[in-house]
Design a protein around this motif. Sequence first.
Motif, PDB file in Angstrom:
ATOM      1  N   ASN A  73       0.836  -1.195   0.000  1.00  0.00           N
ATOM      2  CA  ASN A  73       0.000   0.000   0.000  1.00  0.00           C
ATOM      3  C   ASN A  73       0.871   1.245   0.000  1.00  0.00           C
ATOM      4  N   GLY A  74       0.285   2.380  -0.309  1.00  0.00           N
ATOM      5  CA  GLY A  74       1.064   3.604  -0.423  1.00  0.00           C
ATOM      6  C   GLY A  74       0.337   4.820   0.122  1.00  0.00           C
ATOM      7  N   ALA A  75       0.982   5.947  -0.046  1.00  0.00           N
ATOM      8  CA  ALA A  75       0.423   7.234   0.372  1.00  0.00           C
ATOM      9  C   ALA A  75       0.804   8.288  -0.661  1.00  0.00           C
ATOM     10  N   THR A  76      -0.045   9.300  -0.782  1.00  0.00           N
ATOM     11  CA  THR A  76       0.205  10.414  -1.688  1.00  0.00           C
ATOM     12  C   THR A  76      -0.270  11.704  -1.029  1.00  0.00           C
ATOM     13  N   CYS A  77       0.334  12.826  -1.440  1.00  0.00           N
ATOM     14  CA  CYS A  77      -0.002  14.103  -0.810  1.00  0.00           C
ATOM     15  C   CYS A  77       0.145  15.239  -1.809  1.00  0.00           C
ATOM     16  N   LEU A  78      -0.783  16.169  -1.731  1.00  0.00           N
ATOM     17  CA  LEU A  78      -0.678  17.407  -2.485  1.00  0.00           C
ATOM     18  C   LEU A  78      -0.326  18.521  -1.515  1.00  0.00           C
ATOM     19  N   LEU A  79       0.820  19.140  -1.734  1.00  0.00           N
ATOM     20  CA  LEU A  79       1.235  20.287  -0.924  1.00  0.00           C
ATOM     21  C   LEU A  79       0.723  21.560  -1.585  1.00  0.00           C
ATOM     22  N   PHE A  80       0.101  22.415  -0.775  1.00  0.00           N
ATOM     23  CA  PHE A  80      -0.533  23.639  -1.266  1.00  0.00           C
ATOM     24  C   PHE A  80      -0.019  24.829  -0.476  1.00  0.00           C
ATOM     25  N   ASN A  81       0.331  25.894  -1.205  1.00  0.00           N
ATOM     26  CA  ASN A  81       0.755  27.142  -0.578  1.00  0.00           C
ATOM     27  C   ASN A  81      -0.407  28.126  -0.688  1.00  0.00           C
ATOM     28  N   PRO A  82      -1.129  28.391   0.416  1.00  0.00           N
ATOM     29  CA  PRO A  82      -2.297  29.278   0.346  1.00  0.00           C
ATOM     30  C   PRO A  82      -1.948  30.739   0.065  1.00  0.00           C
ATOM     31  N   GLU A  83      -0.691  31.133   0.291  1.00  0.00           N
ATOM     32  CA  GLU A  83      -0.285  32.515   0.011  1.00  0.00           C
ATOM     33  C   GLU A  83      -0.094  32.755  -1.478  1.00  0.00           C
ATOM     34  N   THR A  84       0.518  31.791  -2.160  1.00  0.00           N
ATOM     35  CA  THR A  84       0.797  31.943  -3.587  1.00  0.00           C
ATOM     36  C   THR A  84      -0.224  31.222  -4.471  1.00  0.00           C
ATOM     37  N   GLU A  99       6.766  23.814  -8.973  1.00  0.00           N
ATOM     38  CA  GLU A  99       5.813  24.640  -8.235  1.00  0.00           C
ATOM     39  C   GLU A  99       4.907  25.266  -9.281  1.00  0.00           C
ATOM     40  N   VAL A 100       3.621  24.902  -9.222  1.00  0.00           N
ATOM     41  CA  VAL A 100       2.679  25.249 -10.282  1.00  0.00           C
ATOM     42  C   VAL A 100       1.483  25.985  -9.675  1.00  0.00           C
ATOM     43  N   PRO A 101       1.085  27.121 -10.260  1.00  0.00           N
ATOM     44  CA  PRO A 101      -0.155  27.759  -9.814  1.00  0.00           C
ATOM     45  C   PRO A 101      -1.318  26.766  -9.950  1.00  0.00           C
ATOM     46  N   LEU A 102      -2.191  26.749  -8.969  1.00  0.00           N
ATOM     47  CA  LEU A 102      -3.310  25.807  -8.983  1.00  0.00           C
ATOM     48  C   LEU A 102      -4.140  25.941 -10.259  1.00  0.00           C
ATOM     49  N   SER A 103      -4.391  27.165 -10.703  1.00  0.00           N
ATOM     50  CA  SER A 103      -5.189  27.360 -11.925  1.00  0.00           C
ATOM     51  C   SER A 103      -4.501  26.725 -13.130  1.00  0.00           C
ATOM     52  N   GLU A 104      -3.186  26.816 -13.182  1.00  0.00           N
ATOM     53  CA  GLU A 104      -2.420  26.202 -14.278  1.00  0.00           C
ATOM     54  C   GLU A 104      -2.471  24.678 -14.182  1.00  0.00           C
ATOM     55  N   ALA A 105      -2.374  24.138 -12.965  1.00  0.00           N
ATOM     56  CA  ALA A 105      -2.446  22.690 -12.778  1.00  0.00           C
ATOM     57  C   ALA A 105      -3.784  22.146 -13.266  1.00  0.00           C
ATOM     58  N   MET A 106      -4.864  22.880 -13.007  1.00  0.00           N
ATOM     59  CA  MET A 106      -6.180  22.442 -13.472  1.00  0.00           C
ATOM     60  C   MET A 106      -6.242  22.445 -15.001  1.00  0.00           C
ATOM     61  N   LYS A 166      -3.428  15.948   2.280  1.00  0.00           N
ATOM     62  CA  LYS A 166      -3.156  17.301   1.803  1.00  0.00           C
ATOM     63  C   LYS A 166      -2.240  17.937   2.837  1.00  0.00           C
ATOM     64  N   GLY A 167      -1.406  18.845   2.365  1.00  0.00           N
ATOM     65  CA  GLY A 167      -0.496  19.539   3.258  1.00  0.00           C
ATOM     66  C   GLY A 167      -0.338  20.981   2.838  1.00  0.00           C
ATOM     67  N   VAL A 168       0.112  21.787   3.777  1.00  0.00           N
ATOM     68  CA  VAL A 168       0.352  23.202   3.519  1.00  0.00           C
ATOM     69  C   VAL A 168       1.856  23.427   3.576  1.00  0.00           C
ATOM     70  N   TYR A 169       2.361  24.260   2.659  1.00  0.00           N
ATOM     71  CA  TYR A 169       3.787  24.578   2.665  1.00  0.00           C
ATOM     72  C   TYR A 169       3.993  26.058   2.383  1.00  0.00           C
ATOM     73  N   SER A 170       5.173  26.518   2.729  1.00  0.00           N
ATOM     74  CA  SER A 170       5.628  27.856   2.346  1.00  0.00           C
ATOM     75  C   SER A 170       7.098  27.722   1.947  1.00  0.00           C
ATOM     76  N   ALA A 171       7.652  28.767   1.380  1.00  0.00           N
ATOM     77  CA  ALA A 171       9.042  28.728   0.925  1.00  0.00           C
ATOM     78  C   ALA A 171       9.997  28.373   2.059  1.00  0.00           C
ATOM     79  N   SER A 172       9.692  28.800   3.276  1.00  0.00           N
ATOM     80  CA  SER A 172      10.575  28.537   4.420  1.00  0.00           C
ATOM     81  C   SER A 172      10.573  27.066   4.843  1.00  0.00           C
ATOM     82  N   ASP A 173       9.657  26.256   4.309  1.00  0.00           N
ATOM     83  CA  ASP A 173       9.596  24.830   4.653  1.00  0.00           C
ATOM     84  C   ASP A 173      10.564  23.978   3.836  1.00  0.00           C
TER      85      ASP A 173
END
Length: 191
Positions: free
Chosen positions: A43-54, A155-162, A129-136
Motif C-alpha cells: 500500500n502507499g500514500a500520496t499528498c498534495l502540498l498547497f501554498n495558500p499565500e501563492t 511549483e505550479v499555480p493551482l489554476s495552471e495545474a487544473m 493534503k499539506g500546507v507549505y511555504s518557501a521557508s519549509d
Amino acid sequence: MFRPISSEVLSDNWGILTKYEFELRRRNGEWQRQTRETYDRGNGATCLLFNPETICVLLTRQFRLPVFLNGGIEALIEAPAGLLEGSDADGRMRAELLEETGFQTSTLTHLFDVYMSPGSVTEYLSFFKGVYSASDKVANGGGKSDEGEDIEVLEVPLSEAMKMIESGDIRDAKTIILLQHLMIEILQKKS
C-alpha cells in the motif's frame, strides 16, 4: 460468496504477481469458476502540498516505465507518493515529501483511502493534503538516486495545474483526484 480453489505465485520480484482460481457466487445464486491475476506491491500514500499565500501546488516530474510503454510519455507529472513499506501512512508520507520535494510540512491532513486499480492491483493509497511555504524547504529533494529516482520538483499555480489536466499534461489519477479535491474545497470556502 467466494470460494478459493488455488493460487500460484507467477513472479516475486518488485511485487508479487499471483494467479488465483476461485468460485464466485453470482447474485442469482449460481457459482461461477473464475481465474484472475493480482499484483501486490504493498500500500502507499500520496499528498498534495498547497501554498495558500501563492495559490501554488508542489508536483513532481519523473520517468515511469509503464507510462512510457503505454503511450511514449517520457516523464509523468504527479503528486509526491510512495509505498508504506511497513510504516504508518502519515510518517511515510512526511518522509516521501522530504525525499522527493525537499519540503517539510507541519500541516498534513489525511483525506481518504482509495483503491486505484481494483481489477488487478491490491494496493490502496492513503490521500493527504499539506500546507507549505518557501521557508519549509529544508533539503534538495529529487528522490534517491540509488533507487533510480531522478525527480524534478515543480511549483505550479493551482489554476495552471487544473488546465494541465484538460490539456493532458497531467494524466496521473491520484494527482487529478487531489487537485480536484483542493479546487472543490477552495470553491466551497468562497461560497
